[in-house]
Write a protein that holds these residues in place. Structure first.
Motif, PDB file in Angstrom:
ATOM      1  N   ALA A  63       0.844  -1.204   0.000  1.00  0.00           N
ATOM      2  CA  ALA A  63       0.000   0.000   0.000  1.00  0.00           C
ATOM      3  C   ALA A  63       0.870   1.242   0.000  1.00  0.00           C
ATOM      4  N   VAL A  64       1.707   1.343  -1.025  1.00  0.00           N
ATOM      5  CA  VAL A  64       2.616   2.482  -1.157  1.00  0.00           C
ATOM      6  C   VAL A  64       2.398   3.114  -2.525  1.00  0.00           C
ATOM      7  N   PRO A  65       2.798   4.371  -2.700  1.00  0.00           N
ATOM      8  CA  PRO A  65       2.675   4.996  -4.019  1.00  0.00           C
ATOM      9  C   PRO A  65       3.473   4.230  -5.071  1.00  0.00           C
ATOM     10  N   PHE A  66       3.056   4.372  -6.318  1.00  0.00           N
ATOM     11  CA  PHE A  66       3.703   3.637  -7.403  1.00  0.00           C
ATOM     12  C   PHE A  66       5.202   3.904  -7.459  1.00  0.00           C
ATOM     13  N   ASP A  67       5.610   5.142  -7.198  1.00  0.00           N
ATOM     14  CA  ASP A  67       7.036   5.456  -7.312  1.00  0.00           C
ATOM     15  C   ASP A  67       7.869   4.899  -6.163  1.00  0.00           C
ATOM     16  N   ALA A  68       7.227   4.315  -5.165  1.00  0.00           N
ATOM     17  CA  ALA A  68       7.948   3.676  -4.060  1.00  0.00           C
ATOM     18  C   ALA A  68       7.995   2.161  -4.195  1.00  0.00           C
ATOM     19  N   VAL A  69       7.282   1.625  -5.187  1.00  0.00           N
ATOM     20  CA  VAL A  69       7.170   0.170  -5.325  1.00  0.00           C
ATOM     21  C   VAL A  69       8.514  -0.480  -5.631  1.00  0.00           C
ATOM     22  N   PRO A  91      -0.900   4.000 -11.063  1.00  0.00           N
ATOM     23  CA  PRO A  91       0.291   4.636 -11.622  1.00  0.00           C
ATOM     24  C   PRO A  91      -0.038   5.894 -12.429  1.00  0.00           C
ATOM     25  N   VAL A  92      -0.548   6.890 -11.733  1.00  0.00           N
ATOM     26  CA  VAL A  92      -0.999   8.133 -12.370  1.00  0.00           C
ATOM     27  C   VAL A  92       0.196   9.038 -12.669  1.00  0.00           C
ATOM     28  N   ASP A  93       0.161   9.693 -13.807  1.00  0.00           N
ATOM     29  CA  ASP A  93       1.139  10.723 -14.126  1.00  0.00           C
ATOM     30  C   ASP A  93       0.723  11.989 -13.372  1.00  0.00           C
ATOM     31  N   PHE A  94       1.294  12.198 -12.204  1.00  0.00           N
ATOM     32  CA  PHE A  94       0.868  13.315 -11.361  1.00  0.00           C
ATOM     33  C   PHE A  94       1.395  14.656 -11.860  1.00  0.00           C
ATOM     34  N   ALA A  95       2.318  14.618 -12.822  1.00  0.00           N
ATOM     35  CA  ALA A  95       2.795  15.878 -13.413  1.00  0.00           C
ATOM     36  C   ALA A  95       1.698  16.529 -14.250  1.00  0.00           C
ATOM     37  N   THR A  96       0.910  15.701 -14.927  1.00  0.00           N
ATOM     38  CA  THR A  96      -0.165  16.217 -15.783  1.00  0.00           C
ATOM     39  C   THR A  96      -1.546  15.851 -15.273  1.00  0.00           C
ATOM     40  N   PHE A  97      -1.632  14.808 -14.460  1.00  0.00           N
ATOM     41  CA  PHE A  97      -2.901  14.219 -14.009  1.00  0.00           C
ATOM     42  C   PHE A  97      -3.829  13.972 -15.205  1.00  0.00           C
ATOM     43  N   ASP A  98      -3.208  13.488 -16.299  1.00  0.00           N
ATOM     44  CA  ASP A  98      -3.968  13.297 -17.523  1.00  0.00           C
ATOM     45  C   ASP A  98      -3.700  11.923 -18.143  1.00  0.00           C
ATOM     46  N   GLY A  99      -3.262  10.975 -17.347  1.00  0.00           N
ATOM     47  CA  GLY A  99      -3.015   9.637 -17.872  1.00  0.00           C
ATOM     48  C   GLY A  99      -2.195   8.797 -16.909  1.00  0.00           C
ATOM     49  N   LEU A 100      -1.953   7.548 -17.331  1.00  0.00           N
ATOM     50  CA  LEU A 100      -1.139   6.623 -16.551  1.00  0.00           C
ATOM     51  C   LEU A 100       0.268   6.580 -17.129  1.00  0.00           C
ATOM     52  N   GLN A 188     -11.768   7.382 -11.184  1.00  0.00           N
ATOM     53  CA  GLN A 188     -12.387   7.708  -9.909  1.00  0.00           C
ATOM     54  C   GLN A 188     -11.611   8.824  -9.200  1.00  0.00           C
ATOM     55  N   LEU A 189     -10.282   8.777  -9.276  1.00  0.00           N
ATOM     56  CA  LEU A 189      -9.471   9.834  -8.671  1.00  0.00           C
ATOM     57  C   LEU A 189      -9.745  11.185  -9.330  1.00  0.00           C
ATOM     58  N   THR A 190      -9.850  11.198 -10.666  1.00  0.00           N
ATOM     59  CA  THR A 190     -10.118  12.466 -11.346  1.00  0.00           C
ATOM     60  C   THR A 190     -11.490  13.015 -10.969  1.00  0.00           C
ATOM     61  N   LEU A 191     -12.464  12.127 -10.818  1.00  0.00           N
ATOM     62  CA  LEU A 191     -13.794  12.571 -10.399  1.00  0.00           C
ATOM     63  C   LEU A 191     -13.759  13.134  -8.984  1.00  0.00           C
ATOM     64  N   GLY A 192     -12.978  12.500  -8.114  1.00  0.00           N
ATOM     65  CA  GLY A 192     -12.842  13.002  -6.757  1.00  0.00           C
ATOM     66  C   GLY A 192     -12.157  14.358  -6.717  1.00  0.00           C
ATOM     67  N   MET A 193     -11.097  14.520  -7.514  1.00  0.00           N
ATOM     68  CA  MET A 193     -10.373  15.784  -7.547  1.00  0.00           C
ATOM     69  C   MET A 193     -11.258  16.918  -8.067  1.00  0.00           C
ATOM     70  N   ARG A 194     -12.169  16.585  -8.991  1.00  0.00           N
ATOM     71  CA  ARG A 194     -13.078  17.591  -9.552  1.00  0.00           C
ATOM     72  C   ARG A 194     -14.333  17.771  -8.697  1.00  0.00           C
ATOM     73  N   GLU A 195     -14.401  17.035  -7.586  1.00  0.00           N
ATOM     74  CA  GLU A 195     -15.534  17.081  -6.667  1.00  0.00           C
ATOM     75  C   GLU A 195     -16.841  16.675  -7.333  1.00  0.00           C
ATOM     76  N   GLU A 196     -16.719  15.778  -8.326  1.00  0.00           N
ATOM     77  CA  GLU A 196     -17.915  15.195  -8.935  1.00  0.00           C
ATOM     78  C   GLU A 196     -18.447  14.059  -8.069  1.00  0.00           C
ATOM     79  N   ILE A 197     -17.552  13.431  -7.303  1.00  0.00           N
ATOM     80  CA  ILE A 197     -17.954  12.422  -6.321  1.00  0.00           C
ATOM     81  C   ILE A 197     -17.234  12.738  -5.017  1.00  0.00           C
ATOM     82  N   SER A 198     -17.783  12.218  -3.936  1.00  0.00           N
ATOM     83  CA  SER A 198     -17.209  12.456  -2.617  1.00  0.00           C
ATOM     84  C   SER A 198     -16.112  11.440  -2.322  1.00  0.00           C
TER      85      SER A 198
END
Length: 207
Positions: A63-69, A91-100, A188-198
């Motif tokens: 249960a660690v971030p992808f970059d720590a695996v 494994p999200v590209d957190f630089a762009t938050f627009d893909g894996l 699901q993460l993108t929806l959460g970040m946009r506050e479309e879901i809780s």
């Protein structure tokens, strides 16, 4: 009794600890520091230690971030032989938050299996928010934990813990399906970040 080690006592790791305890497992929590692991473990009666300690679980949840695996896989490579190894990363590209950041034909879990071929790798918990693992429900439905992997016995071992904890454990197919699970997790993460879901909700599964 099933023995589970959770490496990473963050929000999702702590939620998995709670599920494993409710599921009747003997649980060990390992963190970067023993103090962090203690905070997640002690309230639930789990044992704790620091990363580098001997693993006690037959099922090990990373249960660690992808970059720590990669670091964890290198540290415990020999110890993972024969164990069930559960990848929860997205494994999200957190630089762009627009893909894996894994190839379109693969997944983080498949890369993990290639790195530690002696382990029995599963993909699970990456499509769940921590709050719904703790509560056990999304709206009026049991929280669904989707599990992908190539080893049927490994899947049944994890699904048994999940179902005993009162959640809905779902066999999502072979490890190839990890790619789709990671896409769902990302969405699901993108929806959460946009506050479309809780963050206390998420995507549910209705039978």
């Amino acid at each position: 009794m099933v023995a589970v080690t959770v490496i990473g006592p963050g929000s999702i790791g702590s939620a998995v600890v709670a599920v494993a305890v409710r599921g009747g497992a003997d649980v060990q929590v390992l963190g970067r520091t023993e103090a962090k692991a203690r905070a997640a473990a002690e309230p639930l009666g789990a044992s704790f230690g620091a990363v580098g300690d001997t693993l006690t679980g037959d099922i090990v949840v990373l249960a660690v971030p992808f970059d720590a695996v990669e670091e964890i896989l290198g540290q415990y490579h020999a110890a993972f032989r024969g164990r069930v190894l559960v990848d929860v990363s997205n494994p999200v590209d957190f630089a762009t938050f627009d893909g894996l950041i894994v190839p379109a034909y693969s997944s983080a879990a498949q890369a993990m299996q290639s790195t530690v071929p002696e382990a029995r790798v599963l993909k699970a918990f990456n499509t769940n928010f921590a709050a719904t693992l703790h509560s056990g429900v999304i709206a009026d439905q049991p929280t669904a934990v989707l599990v992908a992997g190539d080893d049927a016995d490994a899947k049944e071992a994890l699904l048994g813990v999940v179902r005993t904890a009162g959640l809905r454990g779902v066999d999502a197919g072979s490890l190839k399906r990890a790619r789709e699970l990671e896409a769902i997790g990302f969405l699901q993460l993108t929806l959460g970040m946009r506050e479309e879901i809780s963050w206390t909700g998420g995507l549910g599964l209705v039978a």
